[in-house]
Design a protein around this motif. Structure first.
Motif, PDB file in Angstrom:
ATOM      1  N   LEU A  79     -11.733   2.273  -9.246  1.00 44.92           N
ATOM      2  CA  LEU A  79     -10.679   1.483  -8.605  1.00 44.92           C
ATOM      3  C   LEU A  79     -10.704   1.730  -7.107  1.00 44.92           C
ATOM      4  O   LEU A  79     -11.199   2.765  -6.652  1.00 44.92           O
ATOM      5  CB  LEU A  79      -9.310   1.881  -9.165  1.00 44.92           C
ATOM      6  CG  LEU A  79      -9.121   1.695 -10.669  1.00 44.92           C
ATOM      7  CD1 LEU A  79      -7.846   2.377 -11.121  1.00 44.92           C
ATOM      8  CD2 LEU A  79      -9.075   0.216 -11.016  1.00 44.92           C
ATOM      9  N   ARG A  81      -7.845   1.774  -5.477  1.00 42.96           N
ATOM     10  CA  ARG A  81      -6.517   2.292  -5.131  1.00 42.96           C
ATOM     11  C   ARG A  81      -6.100   3.326  -6.164  1.00 42.96           C
ATOM     12  O   ARG A  81      -6.624   3.353  -7.270  1.00 42.96           O
ATOM     13  CB  ARG A  81      -5.495   1.176  -5.073  1.00 42.96           C
ATOM     14  CG  ARG A  81      -5.192   0.542  -6.430  1.00 42.96           C
ATOM     15  CD  ARG A  81      -4.073  -0.427  -6.313  1.00 42.96           C
ATOM     16  NE  ARG A  81      -4.279  -1.268  -5.157  1.00 42.96           N
ATOM     17  CZ  ARG A  81      -3.354  -1.503  -4.242  1.00 42.96           C
ATOM     18  NH1 ARG A  81      -2.162  -0.985  -4.372  1.00 42.96           N
ATOM     19  NH2 ARG A  81      -3.588  -2.279  -3.225  1.00 42.96           N
TER      20      ARG A  81
ATOM     21  N   ARG B 532      -5.729  10.269  21.491  1.00 41.43           N
ATOM     22  CA  ARG B 532      -5.970   9.283  20.432  1.00 41.43           C
ATOM     23  C   ARG B 532      -4.699   8.528  20.068  1.00 41.43           C
ATOM     24  O   ARG B 532      -4.459   8.223  18.923  1.00 41.43           O
ATOM     25  CB  ARG B 532      -6.505   9.971  19.167  1.00 41.43           C
ATOM     26  CG  ARG B 532      -7.821  10.654  19.357  1.00 41.43           C
ATOM     27  CD  ARG B 532      -8.136  11.526  18.171  1.00 41.43           C
ATOM     28  NE  ARG B 532      -8.075  10.802  16.921  1.00 41.43           N
ATOM     29  CZ  ARG B 532      -9.059  10.089  16.413  1.00 41.43           C
ATOM     30  NH1 ARG B 532     -10.195  10.029  17.060  1.00 41.43           N
ATOM     31  NH2 ARG B 532      -8.935   9.472  15.270  1.00 41.43           N
ATOM     32  N   ASP B 909      -9.494  -6.584  10.985  1.00 40.14           N
ATOM     33  CA  ASP B 909      -8.406  -5.599  11.032  1.00 40.14           C
ATOM     34  C   ASP B 909      -7.101  -6.272  11.439  1.00 40.14           C
ATOM     35  O   ASP B 909      -6.028  -5.953  10.935  1.00 40.14           O
ATOM     36  CB  ASP B 909      -8.733  -4.475  12.011  1.00 40.14           C
ATOM     37  CG  ASP B 909      -9.792  -3.558  11.437  1.00 40.14           C
ATOM     38  OD1 ASP B 909     -10.102  -3.723  10.237  1.00 40.14           O
ATOM     39  OD2 ASP B 909     -10.310  -2.710  12.170  1.00 40.14           O
ATOM     40  N   PRO B 941     -13.349  -5.184   0.310  1.00 39.62           N
ATOM     41  CA  PRO B 941     -12.368  -4.432  -0.478  1.00 39.62           C
ATOM     42  C   PRO B 941     -11.046  -4.233   0.261  1.00 39.62           C
ATOM     43  O   PRO B 941      -9.982  -4.362  -0.334  1.00 39.62           O
ATOM     44  CB  PRO B 941     -13.049  -3.092  -0.732  1.00 39.62           C
ATOM     45  CG  PRO B 941     -14.496  -3.332  -0.513  1.00 39.62           C
ATOM     46  CD  PRO B 941     -14.604  -4.458   0.456  1.00 39.62           C
ATOM     47  N   ARG B 944      -8.967  -7.321   0.063  1.00 40.43           N
ATOM     48  CA  ARG B 944      -8.499  -7.538  -1.313  1.00 40.43           C
ATOM     49  C   ARG B 944      -7.327  -6.614  -1.624  1.00 40.43           C
ATOM     50  O   ARG B 944      -6.315  -7.026  -2.187  1.00 40.43           O
ATOM     51  CB  ARG B 944      -9.629  -7.199  -2.297  1.00 40.43           C
ATOM     52  CG  ARG B 944     -10.542  -8.332  -2.587  1.00 40.43           C
ATOM     53  CD  ARG B 944     -11.335  -8.069  -3.848  1.00 40.43           C
ATOM     54  NE  ARG B 944     -11.808  -6.747  -4.062  1.00 40.43           N
ATOM     55  CZ  ARG B 944     -13.039  -6.316  -3.836  1.00 40.43           C
ATOM     56  NH1 ARG B 944     -13.915  -7.130  -3.317  1.00 40.43           N
ATOM     57  NH2 ARG B 944     -13.397  -5.084  -4.113  1.00 40.43           N
ATOM     58  N   GLU B 945      -7.492  -5.369  -1.213  1.00 36.64           N
ATOM     59  CA  GLU B 945      -6.458  -4.388  -1.550  1.00 36.64           C
ATOM     60  C   GLU B 945      -5.143  -4.692  -0.847  1.00 36.64           C
ATOM     61  O   GLU B 945      -4.072  -4.417  -1.378  1.00 36.64           O
ATOM     62  CB  GLU B 945      -6.939  -2.971  -1.203  1.00 36.64           C
ATOM     63  CG  GLU B 945      -8.061  -2.468  -2.096  1.00 36.64           C
ATOM     64  CD  GLU B 945      -7.714  -2.475  -3.581  1.00 36.64           C
ATOM     65  OE1 GLU B 945      -6.609  -2.053  -3.934  1.00 36.64           O
ATOM     66  OE2 GLU B 945      -8.544  -2.930  -4.383  1.00 36.64           O
ATOM     67  N   VAL B 946      -5.222  -5.243   0.366  1.00 32.61           N
ATOM     68  CA  VAL B 946      -3.985  -5.637   1.049  1.00 32.61           C
ATOM     69  C   VAL B 946      -3.277  -6.715   0.237  1.00 32.61           C
ATOM     70  O   VAL B 946      -2.046  -6.685   0.056  1.00 32.61           O
ATOM     71  CB  VAL B 946      -4.290  -6.111   2.492  1.00 32.61           C
ATOM     72  CG1 VAL B 946      -3.119  -6.863   3.069  1.00 32.61           C
ATOM     73  CG2 VAL B 946      -4.611  -4.928   3.378  1.00 32.61           C
ATOM     74  N   VAL B 948      -3.537  -7.168  -2.959  1.00 33.28           N
ATOM     75  CA  VAL B 948      -2.984  -6.515  -4.155  1.00 33.28           C
ATOM     76  C   VAL B 948      -1.670  -5.818  -3.801  1.00 33.28           C
ATOM     77  O   VAL B 948      -0.675  -5.917  -4.534  1.00 33.28           O
ATOM     78  CB  VAL B 948      -3.994  -5.482  -4.726  1.00 33.28           C
ATOM     79  CG1 VAL B 948      -3.359  -4.686  -5.842  1.00 33.28           C
ATOM     80  CG2 VAL B 948      -5.238  -6.184  -5.215  1.00 33.28           C
ATOM     81  N   ASP B 949      -1.666  -5.156  -2.666  1.00 30.33           N
ATOM     82  CA  ASP B 949      -0.435  -4.496  -2.193  1.00 30.33           C
ATOM     83  C   ASP B 949       0.716  -5.483  -2.118  1.00 30.33           C
ATOM     84  O   ASP B 949       1.845  -5.198  -2.537  1.00 30.33           O
ATOM     85  CB  ASP B 949      -0.652  -3.929  -0.780  1.00 30.33           C
ATOM     86  CG  ASP B 949      -1.193  -2.518  -0.826  1.00 30.33           C
ATOM     87  OD1 ASP B 949      -1.017  -1.873  -1.868  1.00 30.33           O
ATOM     88  OD2 ASP B 949      -1.781  -2.082   0.167  1.00 30.33           O
ATOM     89  N   SER B 989      -7.076  -3.418  -9.756  1.00 34.14           N
ATOM     90  CA  SER B 989      -6.188  -2.742  -8.806  1.00 34.14           C
ATOM     91  C   SER B 989      -4.736  -3.105  -9.065  1.00 34.14           C
ATOM     92  O   SER B 989      -3.852  -2.246  -9.061  1.00 34.14           O
ATOM     93  CB  SER B 989      -6.551  -3.124  -7.373  1.00 34.14           C
ATOM     94  OG  SER B 989      -7.744  -2.511  -7.005  1.00 34.14           O
TER      95      SER B 989
END
Lengths: 317, 1089
Positions: A79, A81, B532, B909, B941, B944-946, B948-949, B989
């Motif tokens: 996965l 996540r 930074r 980004d 990825p 995609r994960e954003v 999914v979030d 996910s």
């Protein structure tokens, strides 16, 4: 097996591994490897089928985010996540490094997985029945074990007697593979003191640690670190102590844990520092406003200010 | 001595001749003659080479001048003139290079080297091939010419020198063309000195690869060199991708030579077998397979290479194994002489992760056993290893094959191994092995014991938990709705509809959570943390509020000064002039330094003109920030601690009550217009708190009539009063129009529509004038009142909004373009519409050259710009914008969706940060579900994960119901063809985000399958079934959608299909009659989930 190379010949061909000169930083990394391995906790033991299914799913391309490997039997999956409310997974940064294990897949019988929670470093022991191949992954591909700084998280102000150290150094060479209890018994030392001695020897590059068998082993790194060798951050902390730059505001022992905060005047700043050392002497939490911790937090070990505060707190607390 | 090869002739040849003629002169010389001539040239060569060594500022000399000086009297030249006329760089300096003499110099220097190669002793000759960057580069074919001159020499050490040169070929070929001809040189060396063959052999392959195959006819090369070149396996790097056989002409030449007997056929066959055994890239493997096919091996030839072909079964390249399988099947399957080796190789191949190879291997094993029954036992024994193959279909087939044999076919040891291997198998796969395992283990294999779940009791428990949670949070509308659904289901057995939660500003009603510094020391430590770090708007708010609250005189300044000291010590650095290093230093240092200095001294820091600080001031600490800092210093001087616009919530909200209190408490001279604007942008559209705030301020505002008061009234007062304020502002702008930089920024060239609108005269910008300050306030008040037409305030605003006619006279005058339609601009300013791709394109065209400064006072215009995929902004700026004006999250999210849909997004980004704004509760996502879901199928990825979030967040806060989510996902699943693996990963996910995510995925998969799977590619279908099986594994449910069950039942009967087994496994889960829909249970997860 020669002085400069090892050659292996089979009916299908030959392979030669030549001795190469490693940068000193790499060799120092071995100091950290044993420290990281000691903290590693067993996570999974996978049969060959599940291990094969899991490792075949590892993506080839590098990913900015960690991979979460769920080694569910018969249906392992990867996965991107962290699964909510479940603990049957292991997180690995730059997981494409695990593809190295594809080579041993046909001969694999069991795959044992260990992980150090603090740095995310992991150990993958591929057992073929007749041999074990251990792949150690540092917390991230961008830095090796030398950057994990885990050995520094175990440093304490407790001092070991030089004579005991010398005797133990001779003893470990003869014991070859041993546990701390073995050494304590062999040298007639109390267990906590034997632990301290082993820590010191390990930091001098004399001992490695085999996590899979839970044993220390004697080995000399290809340079003499000597008794006086100190990592740079430790030297820095000693300099701060010499300048009395540490101002402890609060310090207490609670259930064997050391909790302290204070101010440390560094060469280029004046930093508020807080820390918590667990009952095993491992720096579990630490915060400092210096650039090192600002950038890496504790992922690459404590800064010299944290070390200095710890030493003072241990002595005054 | 050769009459021509005396000192003067050679000297003239070096200066004016060429390499070939030089060789001709040197060729007949004996060893002694060479020695004698070298003693004459030795010192001169040193001097001339020194002159060829680069030195930028050397005094130049021409070659002819130098030649004449030497020719007349070489001894006198060396003694008297060499140091002046031929000093270092005399022939190679910056001035000469500029005059394009470099080619001439290169050739001259190369002739010098050739002369040395022809005359010098062993040590000096070797140095000819050493190179330093200080000297001119080598000419084309230099190594060939120098090597030929060496080959002409009679001395015995020539072989070693040449071998050394070939060994270091890689290091000597850094210049294009210098190595051309090395293969020819090697060939000549072999022909002239057959006794050197052994010494030269290791270098043949590399030399041929280097340039031998450039001659595609291969003329001039013997078989040994050609085969060595083909066999050579270059190290990874420059030559790695070049495979000579890929060139059809080379292949043609090869086979022509083989046909006429110049190349032994047997050697080429052996070479192909050796090559195919190696780790070849797919393309290269294909080339060598084609080569072998073209060789058309006879039956006898193949029979003679039995062992090699069996070895090829497990070659690293899958294509090679595939070919080996075909040959084995045709020639060796019936040959019992190779039986044992063949069985072992096929058994190993069964473990191959490439499914087609493992399957072919199993087929051959079956065939082998059928034709040679005496090999059954060793074949079964070897095949057991195949049970660890990662592919279920292969394991299943293998297990079925095993099951067809009686126990007696296996030995004891084999049965034991079978038992060990079977333990790791899923239960469904063990079924075929039952009889064998029972014998081996003396007990039946483990079977699953499923205890039926009491759904009613489970629902009751969940309901009780939900009621408990609602008691703790009585205002939670989402919980109340979920409770109603659960109760409805319990009462009727039918699911009442679940309405999605409405987006709004209610999050501002939560407890304030914007944390300020507790101590002056904490503030100081924060200010110096500049490594930074780019300070965010929230950082500035915290720090500036802290500066107003903590004055150094009141605190332990010693420690604070010590903390700030490292930063303040950098003051000199930033005051120095250094144009070329303007960007040096940590990113936040200048801002930190300005803040620390102002806090310590109470004064603005001054940077001299041209200093580093002055150069970067506008970038690191813009005009609006400078104005704000000065305002804070003024507050401090007056003993005031209140900074009007500091939010009460980390999301940027400022509760209206707190705002009113601060506004009322601040003395009028300390009320800053920009600070008030910033505060107005932060007020949530919550009618009651706003009414309370207006009640508190009404009398105060009514007593005065200044821009500040009118802005507050326009923002908060009832419509009647607000209309007066609106007119007040419009009248004022009609009298004296503002000349904000905004109008100027949007001036553009060419085009139409918006572009025409913005074609304006360049205006003189005076931000501090009352009309500009009022215009900024006016906009803030409008946005405070109307928001972005979100949070159900659109209807309330209509009456007032109509008064902002698009052709308002003053606005047209501002744009200064007769006839231009100012309505698009007016719309952007006064009634910002949802962001669309069309609008983004229009604004991008109109304002492509605009560089919006970071502290723009018009945050609501940014999303239209950011929506274009070519627009760049620091990703951190997005969160700052939503923090500055929380309702803006809606538009920023829409901008992210616009970018997501475009292929040419160069700043992913930024896109991710824009999309992430959809997480904020004030964003209405209902119209955008389908567009947002498309992000689940993208290749990256992170993106995609954003998505999914976002989905998980909307499910949890009720903005998306599981049914709506499932409908959207089912459509996406059905429509996604290529790249379905990405969507599948996203579904995995979403599944692990929690019960709601899992239930939504389950429902979506059921619906997608229920719609029919006839058009699905087998791989996609397999992935869908796997995903469905995994979702169900963690739950007590079975597939409940009747349409989906029908499709699965059909699938379960299809012959020879991977999906058949998977569908069967899914249908084996018992479907209970009282099983509630999974999404209903997920609305009330049990404790701990």
């Amino acid at each position: 097996m020669g002085e400069q190379s090892i050659k292996l010949e089979t009916a299908q061909g030959a392979a030669v591994e030549h001795k190469v000169k490693l940068p000193e930083r790499w060799i120092k990394g071995f100091l950290q490897v044993q420290a990281v391995h000691r903290q590693a906790q067993p996570r999974f033991e996978l049969d060959r089928l599940t291990a094969g299914q899991l490792l075949m799913q590892i993506p080839a391309s590098a990913s900015k985010t960690p991979l979460f490997l769920v080694p569910r039997r018969h249906k392992p999956e990867i996965l991107h996540r962290q699964p909510v409310g479940k603990d049957g997974f292991i997180a690995v940064n730059d997981g494409q490094r695990l593809r190295l294990l594809h080579t041993v897949l046909p001969d694999l019988k069991t795959l044992r997985v260990y992980q150090t929670e603090a740095t995310g470093a992991s150990l993958w022991v591929a057992d073929t029945g007749t041999a074990q191949f251990t792949l150690g992954l540092s917390g991230a591909a961008a830095h090796g074990f030398s950057g994990d700084g885990d050995a520094l998280r175990q440093l304490s102000a407790v001092d070991a007697d030089e004579a005991d150290l010398a005797l133990a150094r001779a003893a470990v060479a003869s014991l070859n593979h041993f546990s701390i209890a073995d050494l304590a018994q062999h040298q007639d030392l109390a267990l906590p003191y034997a632990t301290e001695i082993v820590d010191r020897l390990a930091q001098q590059g004399v001992l490695g640690f085999d996590r899979d068998r839970d044993l220390y082993f004697y080995r000399q790194l290809p340079f003499m670190l000597g008794d006086r060798y100190q990592p740079d951050r430790l030297k820095g902390s000693q300099a701060l102590l010499a300048k009395q730059a540490v101002d402890v505001e609060h310090c207490e022992w609670r259930n064997g844990e050391l909790i302290a905060n204070g101010w440390v005047r560094g060469e280029s700043g004046y930093y508020p520092v807080t820390l918590r050392v667990d009952a095993q002497g491992y720096l579990q939490e630490g915060h400092c406003t210096c650039p090192w911790i600002d950038q890496h937090e504790l992922r690459r070990g404590p800064c010299k200010h944290l070390l200095a505060l710890r030493f003072v707190a241990e002595q005054t607390g | 001595m050769n009459a021509g090869a005396d000192f003067p002739t050679l000297l003239e040849e070096v200066f004016h001749g060429d390499g070939r003629q030089l060789r001709h002169l040197l060729q007949p010389l004996t060893a002694e003659q060479r020695r004698a001539l070298f003693s004459e040239f030795k010192d001169l060569l040193k001097v001339l080479k020194r002159a060829c060594r680069f030195r930028a500022d050397a005094k130049g000399v021409s070659l002819s001048e130098l030649y004449h000086a030497i020719r007349d009297d070489p001894t006198a030249f060396l003694r008297e003139r060499a140091d002046t006329l031929a000093a270092q760089g005399a022939l190679n300096n910056a001035q000469l290079i500029r005059q394009l003499f470099y080619t001439q110099l290169m050739e001259f220097y190369n002739r010098l080297q050739l002369l040395q190669a022809g005359l010098a002793g062993k040590g000096s000759t070797a140095s000819v091939f050493r190179y330093s960057a200080q000297y001119p580069v080598w000419c084309t074919q230099f190594m060939l010419h120098a090597g030929r001159i060496l080959l002409d020499r009679p001395e015995p050490w020539v072989r070693d020198t040449l071998t050394h040169m070939f060994a270091g070929l890689e290091n000597r070929t850094r210049f294009t063309g210098a190595d051309l001809g090395v293969a020819r040189l090697l060939q000549e060396a072999r022909q002239r000195h057959p006794d050197w063959a052994e010494a030269l052999a290791p270098h043949l392959g590399r030399a041929m690869r280097r340039d031998g195959f450039f001659s595609r006819t291969l003329n001039g090369y013997d078989a040994g060199m050609i085969l060595a070149g083909l066999e050579y396996d270059p190290p990874s790097g420059t030559m790695a991708s070049f495979e000579p056989l890929m060139d059809p002409k080379v292949a043609e030449s090869l086979f022509t030579r083989m046909a006429d007997g110049r190349l032994p056929r047997a050697d080429l066959i052996a070479l192909t077998l050796r090559k195919l055994q190696g780790p070849l890239q797919p393309g290269v493997a294909k080339t060598w397979i084609e080569c072998q096919q073209r060789l058309a091996l006879s039956d006898t030839e193949i029979q003679g290479q039995a062992e090699a072909f069996i070895n090829l079964l497990n070659a690293p390249a899958p294509a090679v194994s595939k070919r080996a399988l075909r040959i084995i099947e045709k020639y060796f399957l019936t040959d019992t002489r190779q039986g044992e080796e063949l069985i072992s190789a096929l058994g190993y191949l069964l473990q191959n992760p490439v499914q087609v190879l493992a399957k072919s291997s199993l087929r051959l094993l079956k065939k082998l056993v059928k034709s040679n029954p005496e090999l059954t036992r060793p074949a079964l024994n070897a095949a057991i290893a195949g049970l660890s193959n990662p592919h279920a279909a292969l394991r299943h087939e293998l297990a079925r094959w095993f099951g067809a044999f009686p126990v007696s076919s296996f030995g004891d040891e084999a049965l034991q191994r079978l038992q060990e291997a079977a333990i790791a198998l899923p239960v469904v796969e063990q079924a075929s092995l039952t009889s064998l395992l029972t014998v081996a283990n003396n007990k039946p294999p483990v079977t699953h014991d499923a205890t039926p779940l009491d759904y009613r009791a489970d629902l009751d428990a969940r309901l009780a938990l939900l009621q408990q949670r609602l008691k703790e949070q009585p205002n939670n509308g989402v919980l109340r709705q979920r409770l109603a659904v659960l109760e409805g289901y319990l009462a009727t057995g039918q699911c009442p509809p679940l309405e999605p939660a409405v987006a709004g500003h209610a999050s501002a009603l939560s407890a304030p959570d914007f944390a300020l510094h507790e101590t002056a020391e904490a503030l100081a430590a924060d200010v110096v943390r500049t490594q930074r770090r780019v300070f965010t708007q929230a950082d500035y708010d915290r720090i500036l509020a802290g500066m107003a609250r903590f004055t150094l005189s009141d605190h332990d300044t010693g420690r604070i000064r010590a903390i700030l000291a490292p930063l303040l010590s950098r003051l000199d650095h930033w005051r120095q002039t250094a144009i070329s290093e303007a960007g040096s230093g940590p990113s936040g240092e200048l801002a930190g330094l300005i803040l620390a200095h102002a806090w310590q001294t109470g004064e603005w820091i001054a940077f001299p003109k041209g200093s580093r600080g002055e150069q970067l001031l506008n970038i690191q600490f813009g005009p609006a920030l400078r104005r704000r800092l000065k305002h804070v210093l003024a507050l401090r001087a007056a003993g005031q601690e209140t900074l009007l616009s500091v939010p009460t919530h980390t999301t940027g909200w400022l509760t209206p009550e707190v705002f009113a209190e601060r506004f009322a408490r601040l003395p009028r001279p300390l009320l800053d217009a920009d600070e008030l604007s910033a505060a107005l942008y932060r007020l949530p559209a919550l009618p009651e708190p706003r009414a309370i705030a207006w009640t508190r301020l009404a009398s105060l505002v009514e007593s005065r009539s200044e821009a500040l008061d009118e802005a507050v009234a326009l923002a908060l007062a009832p419509d009647d009063r607000a209309r007066r304020s609106l007119d007040w502002f419009l009248d004022r702008f009609a009298r004296q129009p503002p000349n904000e930089q905004l109008f100027q920024s949007l001036a553009s060239i060419g085009g139409s529509g918006l572009v025409e609108t913005f074609r304006v005269k360049v205006l003189h910008h005076t931000p501090e004038t009352p009309e500009n300050t009022a215009f900024r306030l006016f906009n803030a008040a409008l946005r405070c009142r109307f928001g972005l037409d979100d949070a159900q305030i659109g209807g309330r605003a209509s009456a007032l909004a109509e008064r902002l006619a698009p052709r308002a006279g003053w606005l047209s005058r501002v744009l200064q373009h007769p006839g231009a339609d100012s309505s698009p601009f007016a719309e952007l300013l006064f009634a910002p519409r949802p962001v669309t791709e069309t609008l983004a394109d229009a604004v991008h065209t109109a304002a492509a050259s605009v560089s919006f400064i970071y502290d723009t006072p018009y945050p609501f215009l940014w999303p239209y710009l950011l929506a274009h995929p070519q627009q760049f902004a620091a990703p951190g700026r997005v969160a700052d914008l939503a923090y500055q004006f929380p309702p803006l999250a809606q538009r920023l999210f829409e901008a992210g969706l616009c970018r997501q849909g475009r292929k040419e997004d160069y700043y992913r980004d930024l896109t991710l940060k824009l999309l992430m704004q959809g997480r904020l509760p004030q964003v209405d996502v209902r119209p955008h579900l389908a567009r947002a879901a498309r992000g689940l199928a993208v290749a990256q990825p992170a993106q995609r994960e954003v998505c999914v979030d976002l989905m998980a967040q909307w499910l949890n806060d009720g903005r998306m119901t599981p049914v709506d989510g499932a409908i959207t996902l089912a459509t996406l699943i059905r429509e996604t063809g290529q790249g379905f693996a990405h969507l599948n990963q996203a579904l995995a996910s979403l599944r692990v985000t929690g019960p709601l995510g899992s239930a939504t995925v389950l429902l979506a998969l059921e619906r997608a399958i229920g719609g029919g799977v006839a058009g699905f590619p087998s791989r996609k279908l397999s992935l869908i079934l796997d995903q469905l099986s995994t979702v169900l594994e963690d739950t007590p449910y079975a597939v409940s959608e009747p349409a989906a069950r029908d499709v699965l039942s059909t699938l379960a009967t299809v012959k020879k299909s991977v999906s058949r087994d998977k569908a069967n496994a899914l249908l084996t889960r018992p479907l209970m009659t009282d099983q509630p829909p999974a999404w209903v249970l997920a609305l009330a997860p049990p404790a701990g989930e």
